[in-house]
Structure formats: C-alpha cells, structure tokens
Write a protein that holds these residues in place. Structure first.
Motif, PDB file in Angstrom:
ATOM      1  N   GLU A 170      -5.001   6.593  -7.251  1.00 10.48           N
ATOM      2  CA  GLU A 170      -4.924   7.216  -5.737  1.00 10.48           C
ATOM      3  C   GLU A 170      -5.612   8.653  -5.931  1.00 10.48           C
ATOM      4  O   GLU A 170      -6.331   9.073  -4.881  1.00 10.48           O
ATOM      5  CB  GLU A 170      -3.550   7.162  -5.241  1.00 10.48           C
ATOM      6  N   THR A 217      -1.129   3.486 -10.487  1.00 12.26           N
ATOM      7  CA  THR A 217      -1.394   3.740  -8.991  1.00 12.26           C
ATOM      8  C   THR A 217      -1.448   5.017  -8.688  1.00 12.26           C
ATOM      9  O   THR A 217      -2.266   5.419  -7.873  1.00 12.26           O
ATOM     10  CB  THR A 217      -0.091   3.056  -8.548  1.00 12.26           C
ATOM     11  N   ARG A 233      -9.415   8.623  -6.739  1.00 15.28           N
ATOM     12  CA  ARG A 233     -10.107   8.068  -5.522  1.00 15.28           C
ATOM     13  C   ARG A 233     -10.324   9.076  -4.311  1.00 15.28           C
ATOM     14  O   ARG A 233     -11.338   9.171  -3.902  1.00 15.28           O
ATOM     15  CB  ARG A 233      -9.527   6.824  -4.825  1.00 15.28           C
ATOM     16  N   ALA A 274      -6.463  11.377   2.508  1.00 17.93           N
ATOM     17  CA  ALA A 274      -6.070  10.118   1.644  1.00 17.93           C
ATOM     18  C   ALA A 274      -5.674   9.021   2.461  1.00 17.93           C
ATOM     19  O   ALA A 274      -6.018   7.936   2.409  1.00 17.93           O
ATOM     20  CB  ALA A 274      -5.011  10.575   0.645  1.00 17.93           C
ATOM     21  N   ARG A 306       1.057  -0.971   0.104  1.00 21.08           N
ATOM     22  CA  ARG A 306       0.077   0.001  -0.035  1.00 21.08           C
ATOM     23  C   ARG A 306       0.883   1.391  -0.188  1.00 21.08           C
ATOM     24  O   ARG A 306       2.024   0.982   0.385  1.00 21.08           O
ATOM     25  CB  ARG A 306      -0.974  -0.132   1.342  1.00 21.08           C
ATOM     26  N   LEU A 307       0.452   2.409  -0.400  1.00 20.78           N
ATOM     27  CA  LEU A 307       1.129   3.485  -0.550  1.00 20.78           C
ATOM     28  C   LEU A 307       1.396   4.118   1.085  1.00 20.78           C
ATOM     29  O   LEU A 307       0.402   3.935   1.892  1.00 20.78           O
ATOM     30  CB  LEU A 307       0.321   4.734  -1.018  1.00 20.78           C
ATOM     31  N   ALA A 320      -7.903   5.472   3.195  1.00 17.95           N
ATOM     32  CA  ALA A 320      -7.195   4.418   2.933  1.00 17.95           C
ATOM     33  C   ALA A 320      -7.160   3.127   4.072  1.00 17.95           C
ATOM     34  O   ALA A 320      -7.439   2.251   4.046  1.00 17.95           O
ATOM     35  CB  ALA A 320      -5.918   4.486   2.307  1.00 17.95           C
ATOM     36  N   TYR A 337      -5.756  17.593  -3.831  1.00 17.65           N
ATOM     37  CA  TYR A 337      -5.267  16.116  -3.024  1.00 17.65           C
ATOM     38  C   TYR A 337      -4.760  16.468  -1.765  1.00 17.65           C
ATOM     39  O   TYR A 337      -3.607  17.057  -1.567  1.00 17.65           O
ATOM     40  CB  TYR A 337      -4.380  15.434  -4.081  1.00 17.65           C
ATOM     41  N   ARG A 388       2.172   9.544  -0.046  1.00 11.83           N
ATOM     42  CA  ARG A 388       0.955  10.246   0.011  1.00 11.83           C
ATOM     43  C   ARG A 388       1.325  11.555   0.063  1.00 11.83           C
ATOM     44  O   ARG A 388       0.725  12.439  -0.876  1.00 11.83           O
ATOM     45  CB  ARG A 388      -0.022   9.699   0.696  1.00 11.83           C
TER      46      ARG A 388
END
Length: 75
Positions: free
Chosen positions: A42, A38, A45, A57, A6-7, A61, A52, A12
C-alpha cells in the motif's frame, strides 16, 4: 477463490499517522491487524516522495477498483 477485504479509510489514515510518527511496517501491520506485505504494498503503491497521504491513497484505490470492472470492447 481467496477472499480479502480492501483497506478502509480508517486503516489508511492510521497508516499515514503512524508513518509520520516513524513507525515500522511491522508495527503498523500489527496495529491494524493486517499482513506486513499489505502495508508495504500500500505504501509503495501510493507514496509520493517520502510521504503517504491517506486521502490520495483512498482516491487512487477507488479508481483502480472502478477500472478493474470495465469491460474491454470487442472488436
């Protein structure tokens, strides 16, 4: 089964800063050593309007991850 990571918070945050600076998904992906798709997924989403936010985020997540492990009740 395909393994993936996962990020991270750091990734992020970097995405957030680079988007604010006007970088492209391609440039961002190369800088964090991830696939362009990816980064695009991200941002798509999580993006709120045109911005962003890395903190939002990560929270979303984590929520998605937590929900994915819930077991449905048997009827």
């Amino acid at each position: 089964m395909i393994q993936y990571n996962r990020l991270t918070d750091h990734e992020r945050e970097r995405i957030s800063k680079m988007l604010a600076a006007g970088s492209t998904f391609t440039t961002i992906a190369k800088s964090i050593n991830r696939s362009i798709s990816t980064v695009a997924r991200e941002v798509k989403r999580i993006r709120i309007g045109v911005e962003y936010f890395a903190i939002d985020a990560h929270a979303k997540a984590f929520g998605r991850q937590k929900d994915s492990h819930r077991r449905s009740k048997k009827i």
